[in-house]
Design a protein around this motif. Structure first.
Motif: not given
Length: 210
Positions: A78-80, A85-89, A113-116
């Motif tokens: 649900g990050e996207e 909604r300009d909500i960063a967790i 490291l980026p990777g998701h």
């Protein structure tokens, strides 16, 4: 008569297997190497349980043989949608880095490291790509939960098999998992059953994707 003997033998063997599983099933999931003689290494802190793993990683870093701590950014469901909604967790990697820096590790010694990543396999693949660009790294220490350490070691050895990198497993001592008496605790029972399902998935499918 022979049929009864065969049935009885099967029942006895089945009971014996269950007893052996209860006795050794938890311990078989734990992989812990001797790292006392390692002079220089990069530590890979695997995502999942944040607090206890970060504490274990910092303890190893504090001993002085760790040059750098690597973490792989984990997928957040649900990050996207939250971003719209300009909500960063913060993810597990961000939380772990926060704990490490609060304990005293310098920020420059911690790399996310980026990777998701959605699995240990994804983390191993991301670390593999990083090591390709950093061929001077020849020793990696994996820190994770005790019950996850055997499978994590299998996955990383498979993923990095073509690279000249020694892999050691050093699970966090702050993990509450009781390897010998796992069947006495509801949470440990869940951990063991889930881990064996994931191990079977790795052996039957996932290892061929690495």
């Amino acid at each position: 008569m022979r049929k009864r003997y065969i049935i009885l033998t099967v029942i006895v063997l089945f009971i014996l297997m269950i007893l052996l599983f209860f006795r050794f099933g938890g311990e078989l999931l734990v992989k812990e190497d001797n790292i006392e003689e390692i002079e220089e290494a990069v530590l890979v802190l695997l995502m999942g349980s944040v607090g206890d793993r970060a504490l274990g990683a910092y303890e190893l870093y504090e001993n002085g043989n760790i040059d750098q701590i690597l973490l792989v950014e984990s997928h957040i469901e649900g990050e996207e949608l939250l971003g719209e909604r300009d909500i960063a967790i913060p993810g597990d990697a961000d939380l772990s880095k926060h704990i490490l820096t609060e304990l005293g590790a310098p920020q420059e010694d911690i790399t996310i490291l980026p990777g998701h990543a959605e699995s240990t396999k994804d983390e191993a693949v991301t670390v593999k790509e990083y090591l390709k660009d950093n061929p001077d790294i020849n020793t990696v220490i994996l820190t994770t939960s005790k019950f996850h350490s055997y499978r994590a070691n299998l996955i990383f050895n498979k993923a990095l098999k073509d690279q000249d990198v020694a892999i050691y497993s050093s699970p966090t001592p702050y993990d509450p998992f009781e390897a010998k008496g796992w069947y006495q605790d509801r949470e440990d029972i869940q951990r063991v059953i889930t881990e064996y399902i994931k191990l079977a998935h790795y052996l039957l499918l996932e290892q061929f994707q690495l």
